[in-house]
Motif scaffolding. Sequence first.
Motif, PDB file in Angstrom:
ATOM      1  N   LEU A  23      20.871  30.445  59.207  1.00 12.54           N
ATOM      2  CA  LEU A  23      19.771  29.548  59.518  1.00 12.54           C
ATOM      3  C   LEU A  23      19.783  28.325  58.602  1.00 12.54           C
ATOM      4  CD1 LEU A  23      17.200  28.926  61.103  1.00 12.54           C
ATOM      5  CD2 LEU A  23      15.932  30.337  59.473  1.00 12.54           C
ATOM      6  N   GLU A  24      20.313  28.500  57.402  1.00 11.37           N
ATOM      7  CA  GLU A  24      20.373  27.382  56.452  1.00 11.37           C
ATOM      8  C   GLU A  24      21.226  26.224  56.967  1.00 11.37           C
ATOM      9  OE1 GLU A  24      20.589  30.566  55.686  1.00 11.37           O
ATOM     10  OE2 GLU A  24      18.743  30.788  54.518  1.00 11.37           O
ATOM     11  N   ALA A  25      21.932  26.422  58.084  1.00  8.52           N
ATOM     12  CA  ALA A  25      22.710  25.337  58.683  1.00  8.52           C
ATOM     13  C   ALA A  25      21.830  24.152  59.046  1.00  8.52           C
ATOM     14  CB  ALA A  25      23.451  25.833  59.922  1.00  8.52           C
ATOM     15  N   VAL A  26      20.543  24.412  59.247  1.00  6.53           N
ATOM     16  CA  VAL A  26      19.639  23.315  59.590  1.00  6.53           C
ATOM     17  C   VAL A  26      19.556  22.295  58.464  1.00  6.53           C
ATOM     18  CG1 VAL A  26      17.489  24.311  58.705  1.00  6.53           C
ATOM     19  CG2 VAL A  26      17.425  22.840  60.727  1.00  6.53           C
ATOM     20  N   THR A  27      19.937  22.676  57.249  1.00  3.66           N
ATOM     21  CA  THR A  27      19.903  21.759  56.114  1.00  3.66           C
ATOM     22  C   THR A  27      21.280  21.179  55.798  1.00  3.66           C
ATOM     23  OG1 THR A  27      20.280  23.512  54.464  1.00  3.66           O
ATOM     24  CG2 THR A  27      17.995  23.073  55.110  1.00  3.66           C
ATOM     25  N   GLN A  28      22.236  21.339  56.723  1.00  4.05           N
ATOM     26  CA  GLN A  28      23.582  20.813  56.547  1.00  4.05           C
ATOM     27  C   GLN A  28      23.858  19.713  57.579  1.00  4.05           C
ATOM     28  OE1 GLN A  28      25.550  21.874  54.004  1.00  4.05           O
ATOM     29  NE2 GLN A  28      23.870  23.226  53.393  1.00  4.05           N
ATOM     30  N   THR A  29      24.915  18.948  57.335  1.00  4.55           N
ATOM     31  CA  THR A  29      25.337  17.903  58.265  1.00  4.55           C
ATOM     32  C   THR A  29      26.662  18.300  58.894  1.00  4.55           C
ATOM     33  OG1 THR A  29      24.184  16.145  57.070  1.00  4.55           O
ATOM     34  CG2 THR A  29      26.013  15.480  58.466  1.00  4.55           C
ATOM     35  N   PHE A  30      26.793  18.067  60.225  1.00  3.15           N
ATOM     36  CA  PHE A  30      27.965  18.504  60.975  1.00  3.15           C
ATOM     37  C   PHE A  30      28.511  17.371  61.845  1.00  3.15           C
ATOM     38  CE2 PHE A  30      25.135  22.120  60.397  1.00  3.15           C
ATOM     39  CZ  PHE A  30      25.980  23.062  59.826  1.00  3.15           C
ATOM     40  N   ALA A  31      29.763  17.526  62.237  1.00  3.67           N
ATOM     41  CA  ALA A  31      30.370  16.650  63.233  1.00  3.67           C
ATOM     42  C   ALA A  31      30.973  17.524  64.321  1.00  3.67           C
ATOM     43  CB  ALA A  31      31.441  15.772  62.596  1.00  3.67           C
ATOM     44  N   ILE A  32      30.652  17.240  65.566  1.00  2.00           N
ATOM     45  CA  ILE A  32      31.239  17.934  66.708  1.00  2.00           C
ATOM     46  C   ILE A  32      32.028  16.892  67.487  1.00  2.00           C
ATOM     47  CG2 ILE A  32      30.804  19.270  68.802  1.00  2.00           C
ATOM     48  CD1 ILE A  32      28.184  20.187  67.587  1.00  2.00           C
ATOM     49  N   VAL A  33      33.337  16.990  67.445  1.00  2.00           N
ATOM     50  CA  VAL A  33      34.184  15.964  68.048  1.00  2.00           C
ATOM     51  C   VAL A  33      35.211  16.602  68.969  1.00  2.00           C
ATOM     52  CG1 VAL A  33      33.889  14.407  66.079  1.00  2.00           C
ATOM     53  CG2 VAL A  33      35.807  15.997  66.108  1.00  2.00           C
ATOM     54  N   GLY A  34      35.678  15.858  69.948  1.00  2.00           N
ATOM     55  CA  GLY A  34      36.680  16.357  70.875  1.00  2.00           C
ATOM     56  C   GLY A  34      36.752  15.490  72.110  1.00  2.00           C
ATOM     57  N   LYS A  35      37.692  15.779  72.974  1.00  2.00           N
ATOM     58  CA  LYS A  35      37.894  14.995  74.182  1.00  2.00           C
ATOM     59  C   LYS A  35      36.766  15.233  75.181  1.00  2.00           C
ATOM     60  CE  LYS A  35      42.957  15.036  73.843  1.00  2.00           C
ATOM     61  NZ  LYS A  35      44.221  15.443  74.510  1.00  2.00           N
ATOM     62  N   ARG A  36      36.662  14.313  76.141  1.00  4.01           N
ATOM     63  CA  ARG A  36      35.670  14.441  77.192  1.00  4.01           C
ATOM     64  C   ARG A  36      35.856  15.765  77.941  1.00  4.01           C
ATOM     65  NH1 ARG A  36      32.816  10.632  80.171  1.00  4.01           N
ATOM     66  NH2 ARG A  36      33.998   8.932  79.200  1.00  4.01           N
ATOM     67  N   GLY A  37      34.738  16.431  78.219  1.00  2.61           N
ATOM     68  CA  GLY A  37      34.780  17.652  78.999  1.00  2.61           C
ATOM     69  C   GLY A  37      35.146  18.904  78.232  1.00  2.61           C
ATOM     70  N   ARG A  38      35.270  18.817  76.895  1.00  2.00           N
ATOM     71  CA  ARG A  38      35.652  19.980  76.096  1.00  2.00           C
ATOM     72  C   ARG A  38      34.458  20.749  75.540  1.00  2.00           C
ATOM     73  NH1 ARG A  38      40.959  20.176  74.529  1.00  2.00           N
ATOM     74  NH2 ARG A  38      40.374  22.289  73.900  1.00  2.00           N
ATOM     75  N   GLY A  39      33.248  20.394  75.926  1.00  2.00           N
ATOM     76  CA  GLY A  39      32.086  21.180  75.538  1.00  2.00           C
ATOM     77  C   GLY A  39      31.345  20.711  74.307  1.00  2.00           C
ATOM     78  N   LYS A  40      31.507  19.449  73.916  1.00  2.00           N
ATOM     79  CA  LYS A  40      30.828  18.954  72.717  1.00  2.00           C
ATOM     80  C   LYS A  40      29.314  19.009  72.870  1.00  2.00           C
ATOM     81  CE  LYS A  40      32.722  14.978  73.055  1.00  2.00           C
ATOM     82  NZ  LYS A  40      33.411  15.353  74.311  1.00  2.00           N
ATOM     83  N   THR A  41      28.801  18.395  73.940  1.00  2.00           N
ATOM     84  CA  THR A  41      27.359  18.357  74.130  1.00  2.00           C
ATOM     85  C   THR A  41      26.804  19.746  74.393  1.00  2.00           C
ATOM     86  OG1 THR A  41      27.407  16.064  74.933  1.00  2.00           O
ATOM     87  CG2 THR A  41      25.482  17.387  75.520  1.00  2.00           C
ATOM     88  N   ALA A  42      27.543  20.566  75.139  1.00  2.00           N
ATOM     89  CA  ALA A  42      27.091  21.937  75.392  1.00  2.00           C
ATOM     90  C   ALA A  42      26.976  22.714  74.090  1.00  2.00           C
ATOM     91  CB  ALA A  42      28.051  22.645  76.350  1.00  2.00           C
ATOM     92  N   THR A  43      27.945  22.541  73.199  1.00  2.00           N
ATOM     93  CA  THR A  43      27.892  23.205  71.901  1.00  2.00           C
ATOM     94  C   THR A  43      26.704  22.695  71.090  1.00  2.00           C
ATOM     95  OG1 THR A  43      30.294  23.489  71.873  1.00  2.00           O
ATOM     96  CG2 THR A  43      29.162  23.642  69.759  1.00  2.00           C
ATOM     97  N   ALA A  44      26.489  21.386  71.098  1.00  2.00           N
ATOM     98  CA  ALA A  44      25.362  20.808  70.361  1.00  2.00           C
ATOM     99  C   ALA A  44      24.033  21.294  70.926  1.00  2.00           C
ATOM    100  CB  ALA A  44      25.433  19.287  70.411  1.00  2.00           C
ATOM    101  N   LYS A  45      23.964  21.470  72.249  1.00  2.00           N
ATOM    102  CA  LYS A  45      22.724  21.957  72.859  1.00  2.00           C
ATOM    103  C   LYS A  45      22.425  23.385  72.431  1.00  2.00           C
ATOM    104  CE  LYS A  45      22.517  19.010  76.966  1.00  2.00           C
ATOM    105  NZ  LYS A  45      22.619  18.946  78.444  1.00  2.00           N
ATOM    106  N   VAL A  46      23.449  24.218  72.373  1.00  2.00           N
ATOM    107  CA  VAL A  46      23.236  25.590  71.920  1.00  2.00           C
ATOM    108  C   VAL A  46      22.783  25.589  70.460  1.00  2.00           C
ATOM    109  CG1 VAL A  46      24.345  27.810  71.460  1.00  2.00           C
ATOM    110  CG2 VAL A  46      24.816  26.601  73.593  1.00  2.00           C
ATOM    111  N   ARG A 210      34.809  22.304  65.920  1.00  2.00           N
ATOM    112  CA  ARG A 210      35.589  22.137  67.137  1.00  2.00           C
ATOM    113  C   ARG A 210      34.910  22.932  68.246  1.00  2.00           C
ATOM    114  NH1 ARG A 210      41.892  23.914  68.125  1.00  2.00           N
ATOM    115  NH2 ARG A 210      42.039  23.169  70.271  1.00  2.00           N
ATOM    116  N   PRO A 211      34.525  22.294  69.361  1.00  2.00           N
ATOM    117  CA  PRO A 211      33.780  23.002  70.391  1.00  2.00           C
ATOM    118  C   PRO A 211      34.498  24.260  70.869  1.00  2.00           C
ATOM    119  CG  PRO A 211      33.763  20.652  70.824  1.00  2.00           C
ATOM    120  CD  PRO A 211      34.735  20.884  69.700  1.00  2.00           C
ATOM    121  N   SER A 212      33.734  25.351  70.962  1.00  2.00           N
ATOM    122  CA  SER A 212      34.225  26.600  71.517  1.00  2.00           C
ATOM    123  C   SER A 212      33.340  26.974  72.685  1.00  2.00           C
ATOM    124  CB  SER A 212      34.173  27.693  70.444  1.00  2.00           C
ATOM    125  OG  SER A 212      32.854  27.862  69.986  1.00  2.00           O
TER     126      SER A 212
END
Length: 219
Positions: A23-46, A210-212
Amino acid sequence: MTTPSAREQSRLLNIGDGLTMPLEAVTQTFAIVGKRGRGKTATAKVLAEEMIGAGQQVVVMDTVGAWWGLHSSLDGNAPGLPVVVFGGIHGDVPLEETAGAVIARALMSHRVPAVIDLSGFRKAAQRRFATAFIEELYHSNREPMHVIFDEADEFAPQSPMQEGRHLLGAMEDFARRGRLRGLTCTLVSQRPAVIHKDVLTQGMRGSCARPSPPRRSCR
């Protein structure tokens, strides 16, 4: 490997199959990067869903109108998360381009999760709103708040035009020193090469995700 206790498990964010974060991840900074259609926004939404579900304040800066579905169920027939959507065609509250500081103060006062849908504004108006919003948070916020910048290269371009330099300066302050004020962020982009490196490296220090395959996603 030690199995987490029931208490520890209740504090885990379940991002996908075999992928959890404290839960402490809420106090961290992240980057979610990758090609179009690889699930970046879906991962960020989760990630947003999990943080909000754990009672944390998450604010999404959305330039394309892709996040409004957080406040409804997957089938659209029932309420979703307790998220207020500002702006966009599905917004709960209309948005004015001059209201960046006002919206920031409202969110700091009421501490509700929110989506700021800037898709109805032209690029210059998006920059004006975002600059005022980010600066007000940086100077006034003192409680934990995680901000997701989707299409992060729009907020912190590597080579901004003259009219974008003020926004870039605000983003640099936010990413580099915001944690002292309770502010952390997730940067989402399919174009990491054009995100300003002083901003992107702050996300890389926390984690480069990396989006999974996500466990679920919103509409």
